[in-house]
Design a protein around this motif. Structure first.
Motif, short mmCIF file in Angstrom:
data_model
loop_
_atom_site.label_atom_id
_atom_site.label_comp_id
_atom_site.label_asym_id
_atom_site.label_seq_id
_atom_site.Cartn_x
_atom_site.Cartn_y
_atom_site.Cartn_z
N GLU A 16 8.83 39.50 59.19
CA GLU A 16 9.70 39.68 58.02
C GLU A 16 10.70 38.54 57.88
OE1 GLU A 16 9.83 41.77 55.34
OE2 GLU A 16 7.83 42.29 56.07
N TYR A 17 11.39 38.19 58.95
CA TYR A 17 12.38 37.13 58.78
C TYR A 17 11.77 35.74 58.72
CZ TYR A 17 13.07 37.19 64.00
OH TYR A 17 12.93 37.18 65.37
N LEU A 18 10.56 35.56 59.23
CA LEU A 18 9.89 34.27 59.06
C LEU A 18 9.54 34.00 57.60
CD1 LEU A 18 7.48 33.91 62.10
CD2 LEU A 18 9.49 32.52 61.56
N LYS A 19 9.26 35.05 56.84
CA LYS A 19 8.95 34.90 55.41
C LYS A 19 10.15 34.39 54.62
CE LYS A 19 5.74 38.81 55.29
NZ LYS A 19 5.58 40.19 54.81
N ARG A 20 11.36 34.74 55.07
CA ARG A 20 12.57 34.42 54.31
C ARG A 20 13.40 33.30 54.92
NH1 ARG A 20 15.96 39.15 54.44
NH2 ARG A 20 14.97 39.59 56.41
N GLY A 21 13.10 32.91 56.17
CA GLY A 21 13.91 31.93 56.86
C GLY A 21 13.19 30.61 57.09
N ARG A 22 13.86 29.72 57.82
CA ARG A 22 13.29 28.42 58.21
C ARG A 22 13.22 28.37 59.72
NH1 ARG A 22 16.11 23.37 55.64
NH2 ARG A 22 14.48 22.42 56.89
#
Length: 137
Positions: A16-22
């Motif tokens: 989930e956070y890989l989809k929104r982060g760098r």
């Protein structure tokens, strides 16, 4: 992914956070030795949601290097606050973050009990609460 899961055992949460982060990776030769993920959370605020160092390279300053790199990257991106959270049982990480100028700003009680199906134990301590830290940059 292996390094990310070493710091956060939930594949679902990491995805989930890989989809929104760098995601940033540290390498030596052809070997990945460290990783961190930056995720914008609020205006002017970004969070390090994962920071991990390969076990063979721990204790050599790689974590401190990644933390400093994350801070500089956030500054370049024009953020004014950087945050990070870690488990109450993550004694070494809590020390590192404070040595790098982060201050404890809160505790999310029972965070790991609410969001993780399997029990997490570090340093002989059950991981239950998220310790939230912040740094003005």
């Amino acid at each position: 992914m292996e390094l990310l899961l070493a710091a956060d055992p939930s594949q679902k949460i990491v995805d989930e956070y890989l989809k929104r982060g760098r995601c940033f990776v540290a390498e030596t030769g052809n070997q990945r030795i460290g990783v961190y993920v930056l995720l914008p959370t609020r205006p002017q605020t970004i969070e390090i949601v994962n920071l991990a160092v390969d076990g063979q390279h721990q204790g050599y300053g790689v974590g401190k290097y990644l933390l400093r790199h994350a801070i500089k990257t956030a500054q370049t991106m024009k953020y004014t606050t950087i945050e990070i959270g870690t488990g109450n049982s993550s004694i070494g990480q809590l020390a590192l973050y404070q040595k790098c100028g982060f201050r404890i700003v809160g505790v999310d009680l029972n965070f790991f009990l609410r969001h993780y199906e399997e029990e997490i134990v570090e340093n002989g301590i059950r991981c239950t609460d998220m310790i939230r830290l912040s740094k003005d940059i």
